[in-house]
Structure formats: C-alpha cells, structure tokens
Scaffold this active site. Sequence first.
Site, PDB file in Angstrom:
ATOM      1  N   CYS A  25      48.763 -10.925  42.802  1.00  0.00           N
ATOM      2  CA  CYS A  25      47.351 -10.456  43.049  1.00  0.00           C
ATOM      3  C   CYS A  25      46.766  -9.351  42.059  1.00  0.00           C
ATOM      4  O   CYS A  25      47.603  -8.183  41.243  1.00  0.00           O
ATOM      5  CB  CYS A  25      47.733  -9.754  44.558  1.00  0.00           C
ATOM      6  SG  CYS A  25      48.641 -10.478  45.526  1.00  0.00           S
ATOM      7  N   GLY A  81      44.866 -14.064  40.646  1.00  0.00           N
ATOM      8  CA  GLY A  81      44.965 -14.257  42.234  1.00  0.00           C
ATOM      9  C   GLY A  81      43.015 -15.703  42.984  1.00  0.00           C
ATOM     10  O   GLY A  81      42.214 -14.756  42.337  1.00  0.00           O
ATOM     11  N   ASN A 131      50.087  -5.543  45.628  1.00  0.00           N
ATOM     12  CA  ASN A 131      49.927  -6.406  44.673  1.00  0.00           C
ATOM     13  C   ASN A 131      51.899  -6.082  44.523  1.00  0.00           C
ATOM     14  O   ASN A 131      51.871  -5.183  44.486  1.00  0.00           O
ATOM     15  CB  ASN A 131      49.412  -6.697  43.100  1.00  0.00           C
ATOM     16  CG  ASN A 131      50.290  -7.315  42.179  1.00  0.00           C
ATOM     17  OD1 ASN A 131      50.498  -7.306  41.074  1.00  0.00           O
ATOM     18  ND2 ASN A 131      50.880  -8.627  43.271  1.00  0.00           N
ATOM     19  N   GLY A 132      52.623  -7.551  44.894  1.00  0.00           N
ATOM     20  CA  GLY A 132      53.885  -7.627  45.379  1.00  0.00           C
ATOM     21  C   GLY A 132      53.971  -7.917  46.460  1.00  0.00           C
ATOM     22  O   GLY A 132      54.021  -8.869  47.246  1.00  0.00           O
ATOM     23  N   TYR A 150      53.867 -14.888  31.522  1.00  0.00           N
ATOM     24  CA  TYR A 150      52.306 -15.584  32.154  1.00  0.00           C
ATOM     25  C   TYR A 150      51.663 -15.262  33.091  1.00  0.00           C
ATOM     26  O   TYR A 150      50.542 -15.553  32.756  1.00  0.00           O
ATOM     27  CB  TYR A 150      53.078 -17.446  33.463  1.00  0.00           C
ATOM     28  CG  TYR A 150      51.841 -17.556  34.073  1.00  0.00           C
ATOM     29  CD1 TYR A 150      51.452 -18.435  33.933  1.00  0.00           C
ATOM     30  CD2 TYR A 150      52.273 -16.946  35.405  1.00  0.00           C
ATOM     31  CE1 TYR A 150      50.701 -19.024  34.675  1.00  0.00           C
ATOM     32  CE2 TYR A 150      51.207 -17.653  36.177  1.00  0.00           C
ATOM     33  CZ  TYR A 150      50.115 -18.747  36.129  1.00  0.00           C
ATOM     34  OH  TYR A 150      49.436 -19.201  36.522  1.00  0.00           O
ATOM     35  N   THR A 163      48.342 -20.622  28.618  1.00  0.00           N
ATOM     36  CA  THR A 163      48.504 -18.768  28.859  1.00  0.00           C
ATOM     37  C   THR A 163      49.518 -19.202  27.747  1.00  0.00           C
ATOM     38  O   THR A 163      50.045 -18.765  27.015  1.00  0.00           O
ATOM     39  CB  THR A 163      49.460 -18.802  29.447  1.00  0.00           C
ATOM     40  OG1 THR A 163      48.758 -18.534  30.922  1.00  0.00           O
ATOM     41  CG2 THR A 163      50.413 -17.510  29.994  1.00  0.00           C
ATOM     42  N   ASP A 184      55.257 -24.666  26.778  1.00  0.00           N
ATOM     43  CA  ASP A 184      54.556 -23.418  27.362  1.00  0.00           C
ATOM     44  C   ASP A 184      54.650 -22.389  27.651  1.00  0.00           C
ATOM     45  O   ASP A 184      56.219 -22.013  27.160  1.00  0.00           O
ATOM     46  CB  ASP A 184      54.746 -24.924  27.993  1.00  0.00           C
ATOM     47  CG  ASP A 184      53.556 -24.505  29.924  1.00  0.00           C
ATOM     48  OD1 ASP A 184      52.969 -23.733  29.124  1.00  0.00           O
ATOM     49  OD2 ASP A 184      53.322 -25.620  30.753  1.00  0.00           O
ATOM     50  N   ASP A 185      54.317 -22.472  28.518  1.00  0.00           N
ATOM     51  CA  ASP A 185      54.459 -20.343  28.656  1.00  0.00           C
ATOM     52  C   ASP A 185      56.683 -20.384  29.538  1.00  0.00           C
ATOM     53  O   ASP A 185      57.285 -20.378  29.036  1.00  0.00           O
ATOM     54  CB  ASP A 185      53.461 -19.421  28.902  1.00  0.00           C
ATOM     55  CG  ASP A 185      53.078 -19.953  30.264  1.00  0.00           C
ATOM     56  OD1 ASP A 185      51.847 -20.359  29.873  1.00  0.00           O
ATOM     57  OD2 ASP A 185      53.980 -20.076  31.367  1.00  0.00           O
TER      58      ASP A 185
END
Length: 508
Positions: free
Chosen positions: A2, A28, A101-102, A258, A304, A366-367
Amino acid sequence: MCGIVGIVSTSNVNQSLYDALTVLQHRGQDAAGIVTFQDDRFYLRKDNGLVRDVFHTRHMRRLVGNVGIGHVRYPTAGSSSSAEAQPFYVNSPYGITLAHNGNLTNADDLSKDLFRTDLRHINTNSDSEVLLNVFAHELQKLGKLDPTKDEIFSAVSAVHKRCRGAYAVIAMITGYGIVGFRDPNGIRPACYGERTAEDGRKEYMIASESVALSAAGYTLVRDIAPGEAVYIETDGTLYTRQCAEDPHLFPCIFEHVYFARPDSILDKVSVYKARLRMGETLAEKVLRECPDHDIDVVIPIPDTSRTSAMQMAHRLGVKFREGFIKNRYIGRTFIMPGQKMRKKSVRQKLNPIDLEFRGKNVMLVDDSIVRGTTCKEIVQMARDAGARKVYFASAAPPVRYPNVYGIDMPSASELIAHDCTVEEIRELIGADWLLYQDLDDLVTCVSDVNDDIEGWECSVFTGKYVTGDVDAAYLNRLEELRNDDKRFESTGATSSDNGIIDLYNDED
Ligand SMILES: O=P(O)(O)OC[C@H]1O[C@H](OP(=O)(O)OP(=O)(O)O)[C@H](O)[C@@H]1O
Ligand SMILES: NC(=O)CC[C@H](N)C(=O)O
Ligand SMILES: [Mg+2]
C-alpha cells in the site's frame, strides 16, 4: 503493498494528499482514502477504486484542513470490501485515524486480546484495524486529556512490543497532529521531507516513497529509521524518537525488484540504480552461462523491467527494442485481485510489434516471475509474432515462498517456481531458455550504499522470515484463508463487498 502519506501544512492539504496518492498509485489500485481535520472535526472519504475515481470535486471540497493523511490499498488481509479501505478510524481516545502499509503476522491473537482484555471491538478482518486499536488502546491507557509527545512515543513503543510483522504507519490524532513510524525491522519503507511555506513556516510530509515528496515540492529529509517514530504537531513542530528496544534494518528487497517507482530512493538506495545493476548482473550471467549466445534483441516486458532490460542489452552489446506496447490505461496486473482478471489483463495490457520478433532470437526480460501469468502469455505472444527463439530472463531469483509482510503472495501453491526446478519452469512457460538472477547478485545490486542496512528481507526467495515468528502452521493457515479460490468464495466475483457495513464512509 500500500501507499501511505501524511501532511502537516499551513494551508489546506487535500490537493497535496490527492497528488501524492496518485504518485503512489502503483502501490495499490484497489481502494483509496483521505482524512483531514479542521477545528477538531475530521473529514473522511474512502472507497474502492483508483484515486481519480474515488475523489470527485464534491469530496475534495469537503476534505478541509491543514493536516491530513491518505492511503492507497492493495489488500493482504481481510477482503477487498470498501469497509476495509483506509484510513481506519477509532473514536477513542481523541479520534484517531490510521493508514498502514504492511501486514501483521499476529493479527488474530491481537484481535482476541483486544476484545477479551482491552474490551475493544474489531469490525473487519483487516489487520490495519487491529493495529489502530492497539495504538489507540496504548494511548488511552495513559489517560491524558492532552497527549504529550512522550505519551505518543510511549504508545508507539507499546505497539512495537505487541505487534509482529511489517508496518509502516501514519496515524492522525485529531486536534494534535500526525505520527509516522516503522516496524523494528524497517521492512516497509517510509521517509519524511519538508518545505517552507510562503510565510516562512515549515511544512512536513511523511510518505512511503521519496517520489511522493519530490512530486509535491518537499525535500527529502531522511528515511524513518526502523522502530523510530516521527511526530508532527499541527503547528509544524517536529519530534523524532527511537521507540523500539532492538531495532535492525532489514528492508524488503522486493521493493527494489518490483514495487517501488524507479525514481524513488529507499533507505538511501536508488531504485533506478539498483535496477540498472540488476540488468548488468543478468547480462554477466548470460555471458558466464552462454558466452556464444545468439540473442538478436533484448525486449523488456513493460513497465517495471524496462530499466534492467535496457542495461542488460547495453552490457551484452545487443539491440534493445520496445517489442511490447503497454496500454497506458491498464494498471499493474500482479496487484489485481483474482487470477482471471490478471490473466485477461496481460493480453489487454501488452501488445507485440511483430517486426521486432519476426525471425529473431529474442531475450524477453521481466523484473520477476511470480505466478507465471505474465510470462506464459508473453512467450506465446512472442511466438505468435514470429520469433525464432524465445529466451526469458528474470531480474529476480525464483519466487518460491509466500510473502507475509504486505505483498499478496499468500499461497505457495500459486507460485510457479514453488516445488519446480528452473528447467521445469522453462517448460511450463514454453521458453527456449530461462535465466534467473542469482540471489547473491541481487543482494549485491542493492548493497554497498547504506551501512545501516544489516540485511535484506528476502523471504520470497529463501523462505526465511526476519520476524522469526512465521512457522509452517501460520503459512498453512494463510494459504487456506487467502488462496485465490477461497478469497473469491468469500468476497464474491467482484470482490467489492463482503457484507460488512462500513460505519465511516462519506456518502458518494
Ligand atoms: O508472474 P506474474 O504473476 O505475472 O507476476 C510478475 C509480473 O507482474 C508484474 O507486472 P505488473 O503488470 O503488475 O506491473 P508493471 O507494469 O509495473 O510491470 C511484474 O512486473 C511482472 O511482469
Ligand atoms: N499491502 C498492504 O500494505 C496492505 C495493508 C493491510 N494489511 C491491508 O490489507 O489493508
Ligand atoms: Mg510487469
């Protein structure tokens, strides 16, 4: 993941919060919210959707006040219901709102304790509501009408003692100010910055990523240290204090792979530079494993992987080409809820330019490869576009273990690399050659900049969890509760409403 933001300003903060949330939108896409306060009243608007869809002019007009916090959500606990959009609110003490966030790893136990011991009711399955109530309870215990900075910091210390897992938090205490803090391992990022208003007074912003500060004209002061809290009063006075007994810095390495924007600097490490280095080390691995490779062109899988792919091509001395064009109106697919939506979106989002593929040996970069949704589709698209050979490189090592710290990878069985060798994965995705970054190389790419970083939170690659409390029983329960099928059973195909009545939402 988030995104969180909080501002103490000398003028209305609604537009700056909105702008910061749009800059953090990549963290998010499910829900967004802003809460402000003025004259001891708070004003909240939150709902499911992108920032631009949640806030209309009529909402913005009502979000008055010089202090506020905001959130963009990507759920990792509970459901996608709008009732779990953030910021969360609890009325006692003082009226506290919180953006998180978390992910807490002991949310279930805390929720029981909050009810039985602290006599607090939790109305959703969100771990963030639990975290808010722990903080509120610890402040309430001090029983003061006017909380001092010492009391606020001591409540944060108590949160550190009770909560496990990952949390970067910004809470707003109505009438007093905002407080930002990071868990004692600093798993999730948070930093703060300042700017000077026209009248010479200081204004402050706390945010998940430095890019939110720079976009709003704030200068980065520094990252919040693990376990540290930053308290900014409404008049702009700022205090900081270490609130954890034994803090260590173990930031999440996946932010660099990412999540974060390349123009952010997290814990002093430039995400852009880290991704350039990832391309460099990938190229070195190609040269080690296959010095006589026949790669004609390196093609990134937008968005990304662009930075790493560009550098990989440069180091290999082969052409770098934009073979896939990204539909700019489709968001990030990995953070979408539900496999059906993710799969459909890859095709809607990326379209090949045939001439870059026809008759060529292409190295797609790709990442990361997580569920394998993107690479399976992309390899097939490259073949359909006429590629002779399709090689695939991932700038991250195989993702084999669930994440419990704020990335929605709850179920090992949904990860393509779980229980599979690289050769088996190569077959599954249909590539002619599959190359993964080595973990040691990835760690090197983000190291050597900040001596305070004791190590990296790399659990998705290693299965080792820095908080030390994640065992097989926890992972099994998480898998049962949050695998894709289960989530859609409980939340419905649209995942927009699970029947919880939201007490605090503003009307539309
Ligand atoms: O193996 P998967 O489960 O498909 O997940 C990995 C893919 O998802 C992400 O892309 P996303 O579309 O979310 O965002 P981006 O545009 O920033 O690359 C990531 O960059 C990979 O491309
Ligand atoms: N990705 C996150 O940081 C999620 C925050 C919180 N656990 C939620 O589900 O809302
Ligand atoms: Mg991608």
